[in-house]
Scaffold this active site. Structure first.
Site, PDB file in Angstrom:
ATOM      1  N   ASP A  60      89.590  49.892  41.952  1.00 13.57           N
ATOM      2  CA  ASP A  60      90.732  50.370  42.277  1.00 13.57           C
ATOM      3  C   ASP A  60      90.596  51.581  44.044  1.00 13.57           C
ATOM      4  O   ASP A  60      89.451  50.599  44.562  1.00 13.57           O
ATOM      5  CB  ASP A  60      90.683  52.000  41.549  1.00 13.57           C
TER       6      ASP A  60
ATOM      7  N   GLU B  90      85.976  54.611  40.375  1.00 13.85           N
ATOM      8  CA  GLU B  90      85.311  55.104  41.116  1.00 13.85           C
ATOM      9  C   GLU B  90      85.864  56.313  42.529  1.00 13.85           C
ATOM     10  O   GLU B  90      85.502  57.103  42.489  1.00 13.85           O
ATOM     11  CB  GLU B  90      84.924  54.322  41.862  1.00 13.85           C
TER      12      GLU B  90
END
Ligand SMILES: NCC(=O)N[C@@H](Cc1c[nH]cn1)C(=O)O
Ligand SMILES: [Zn+2]
Ligand SMILES: [Zn+2]
Length: 494
Positions: A110, A175
């Site tokens: 991400d 994250e």
């Protein structure tokens, strides 16, 4: 097969490096393909691309011959009360030879938000190479390093060379929002991690042009300050001047968090910070760091501090507080004249050893309630900590640090810059606490990578040399592990 002896090992490395050099354009194209997926995890309602990105990464790891599982990371509660699933995480494994070390590689696919109009020179999702730099969101944080691990394994496989270690992967998709659900995932899959000897993370940057090894990160305590003044937004002409405006309360609260020297105003916030010992103070002398270069990389004219030691200490081992934004406030173009009924101020505190999220949460909440009480406002204040990630510090005497030092010396011809990092990787401390296994950070991001900023990039050199570094690390770790096995060292095996 493992070519034995130093000659065999050197020959292997030559073959590995030649393959990586001659296939670098393929590796760069792979990164371009990954960067093209706008896997921004910040908006829960815009995560279709992110789930697609996790599938793409899973497919790439599966193509290595690994066994790949997509596992649940729990559910996210939205502001409107709905629950939606977090993007799945990847758990993968390749090899289970009991005589080999088992290395678990962590990464995330991400990214932080990015729009061309934020001030990018190129389309953030169309990776563009300019003068040897690969510009795109996620190129450095963290798609480039994750692909470099995959490239390294692909190189062994393509050369039919035996991979010197057993591999496991844990790749997540949230994250950048603080890895919610990760701790529960690791607990739920404890058996998957039970035979892991070493955990390695490559999700940080070098501090200078010198290759680095990272042995510490700061934590992140992320807070929402919600001030609610009414049930609807109001016309500031019709109501301005007769009500307690929520925005005014919020600005006053935010102004009481930190002063212009960077000192955090929350009572007790520095109480648990580990004292600076003479031994630690000496460490800063040997760190390769160019203050002027770092300032140029940051794009700001001046820092709060003027010496290398002060700057690094305030980046690594002292807490900082950053105000990030205000949800619900008017921030668009034009001159809307509204009184927002509810605004949410957002800030985070980068925690350092020995601060604890639970203590910081109490200190922050009490301070804001005390400041708010002075306003004698009828508005409603709600303080919440949405992320409580702890700082992490490693033992640089762990065997994998020796292997990484050897690998850095082999690939770059220098000894590593031993550094800490001011950013947060929630998994590091979670893994360290839950598994008691060695966690190490082996960065390949350039010091001027611009993580989270406009024009984020990774240099082609760091991406390709980083692939060689990871391939060499597997070899060096297998040597260290064999030596430990021979000595029946307690850190080997479970
Ligand atoms: N490259 C690591 C990184 O950028 N981590 C994020 C994690 C985080 C903390 N709070 C929300 N996300 C960071 O900002 O340090
Ligand atoms: Zn990041
Ligand atoms: Zn990252």
């Amino acid at each position: 097969m493992l070519l034995n002896g130093s000659h065999g090992s050197e020959q292997r490395v030559v073959e590995l490096f030649n393959y990586i050099d001659t296939h670098q354009d393929e590796f760069v194209q792979d990164l371009k393909d990954w960067v093209a997926v706008s896997s921004d995890s910040s908006d829960p309602l815009l995560r279709e691309d992110l789930s697609n990105m996790v599938e793409i990464a899973a497919k790439s790891i599966r193509a290595l011959g690994a066994t790949v599982k997509l596992v649940n990371m729990g559910e996210e509660k939205l502001n409107d009360g709905r629950n939606i699933p977090f993007p799945k995480a990847i758990l993968a494994e390749l090899g289970n030879n009991s005589s080999k070390a088992t290395v678990c590689i962590y990464g995330h696919v991400d990214v932080q938000p990015a729009k061309k109009e934020d001030g990018w020179n190129t389309d953030p999702y169309n990776m563009t190479e300019i003068n040897g730099d690969l510009y795109g969101r996620g190129a450095a944080d963290n798609k480039g390093p994750v692909l470099a691990w995959i490239n390294a394994v692909k190189t062994y496989k393509s050369l039919n060379q035996e991979i010197p270690v057993n591999l496991k992967f844990i790749i997540e998709g949230v994250e950048e929002t603080g890895s919610p659900g990760l701790e529960d995932l690791i607990k739920a899959h404890a058996s998957f991690f039970s035979d892991v000897d070493y955990i390695v993370i490559s999700d940080n940057l070098w501090l200078s042009r010198k290759p680095a090894l990272t042995y510490g990160t700061r934590g992140s305590a992320y807070f929402f300050i919600e001030v609610e003044g009414g049930t609807k937004d109001l016309h500031s002409g019709t109501f301005g001047g007769i009500i307690h405006e929520a925005m005014r309360d919020l600005i006053y609260l935010l102004a009481n968090l930190i002063d212009s020297s960077g000192h955090i105003l929350i009572p007790g916030i520095y109480d648990d910070v580990a004292p600076l010992t003479e031994e630690e103070r000496k460490l800063y002398e040997h760190i390769d760091f160019d203050l002027e270069e770092h300032q140029n990389n940051s794009g700001v004219n001046t820092f709060l501090y003027s010496t290398k030691e002060e700057i690094l200490q305030h980046l690594w081992r002292y807490p900082s507080l950053t105000i990030h934004g205000i949800e619900g406030a008017f921030s668009g173009p034009g001159s809307k004249t509204v009184i927002p009924s509810k605004v949410i101020g957002k800030f985070s505190i980068r925690q350092v050893p020995n601060m604890k999220s639970s203590v910081v949460q109490k200190q922050v909440t009490k301070h804001l309630e005390d400041v708010f009480a002075k306003l004698k406002s009828p508005n409603k204040l709600t303080v919440s900590m949405i992320i409580g990630a702890s700082p992490w510090v490693a033992d640089v005497n762990d065997p994998q640090y020796a292997a990484a030092r050897n690998a850095i010396t082999k690939v770059f011809g220098v000894t590593p810059n031993m550094i800490r990092d001011g950013s947060t990787i929630p998994l590091a401390r979670i893994f360290q606490d839950l598994t008691k296994k060695s966690v190490m950070m082996l960065p390949i991001g350039d010091a001027d990578a611009g993580e989270h900023s406009q024009n984020e990039k990774i240099s082609r050199s760091n991406y390709i040399q980083g692939t060689k570094l990871f391939a060499t690390f597997f070899l060096e770790l297998s040597k260290v592990h064999e030596e430990l096995m021979a000595k029946n060292h307690p850190s080997v095996g479970n």
